[in-house]
Design a protein around this motif. Sequence first.
Motif, PDB file in Angstrom:
ATOM      1  N   LEU A  99       0.841  -1.185   0.000  1.00 18.70           N
ATOM      2  CA  LEU A  99       0.000   0.000   0.000  1.00 18.70           C
ATOM      3  C   LEU A  99       0.876   1.235   0.000  1.00 18.70           C
ATOM      4  CD1 LEU A  99      -2.852   1.146   0.165  1.00 18.70           C
ATOM      5  CD2 LEU A  99      -2.659   1.038   2.642  1.00 18.70           C
ATOM      6  N   VAL A 100       0.689   2.119  -0.928  1.00 18.58           N
ATOM      7  CA  VAL A 100       1.455   3.354  -1.043  1.00 18.58           C
ATOM      8  C   VAL A 100       0.565   4.484  -0.541  1.00 18.58           C
ATOM      9  CG1 VAL A 100       2.663   4.921  -2.589  1.00 18.58           C
ATOM     10  CG2 VAL A 100       2.718   2.450  -3.006  1.00 18.58           C
ATOM     11  N   THR A 101       1.077   5.231   0.426  1.00 19.45           N
ATOM     12  CA  THR A 101       0.299   6.349   0.966  1.00 19.45           C
ATOM     13  C   THR A 101       1.038   7.639   0.717  1.00 19.45           C
ATOM     14  OG1 THR A 101       1.334   6.106   3.135  1.00 19.45           O
ATOM     15  CG2 THR A 101      -0.748   4.946   2.769  1.00 19.45           C
ATOM     16  N   GLN A 102       0.322   8.708   0.735  1.00 18.70           N
ATOM     17  CA  GLN A 102       0.895  10.030   0.503  1.00 18.70           C
ATOM     18  C   GLN A 102       1.270  10.634   1.861  1.00 18.70           C
ATOM     19  OE1 GLN A 102      -1.805  12.809  -1.260  1.00 18.70           O
ATOM     20  NE2 GLN A 102      -0.279  13.412  -2.734  1.00 18.70           N
ATOM     21  N   ARG A 103       2.440  11.309   1.932  1.00 21.03           N
ATOM     22  CA  ARG A 103       2.870  11.900   3.205  1.00 21.03           C
ATOM     23  C   ARG A 103       2.539  13.339   3.281  1.00 21.03           C
ATOM     24  NH1 ARG A 103       8.065   8.864   5.298  1.00 21.03           N
ATOM     25  NH2 ARG A 103       7.819   7.014   4.085  1.00 21.03           N
TER      26      ARG A 103
END
Length: 103
Positions: A99-103
């Motif tokens: 899962l790639v999340t935005q920071r």
Amino acid sequence: MTGRINLAREIGQDLLRHKLQLLLALATLVSALLVIVITQNTRELTSEYNELMAEQDRLDIEWRHLLLEQNTLMEHSRIEALARDKLGMKRPAPAQEKLVTQR
């Protein structure tokens, strides 16, 4: 009084003397009643026709939506098949997914 007049007999004799007029009056009355019946039937059939045309329009719209949905689904499966066959791609196993999340 010299004589009594029998009204029913006089009316009957008068009607017999004017057979054509009586026949024409009856024909006019029957014709008028038939016009009423036929007009009512025509109105009912027109109403039914309008309902059927509305139903046809509704079904045509539903058919177009189903065709669009079918084309959309076919396109997605076509792309997936091309990716699998030509590029050798496959779905990752759930353990390999990240899962790639935005920071």
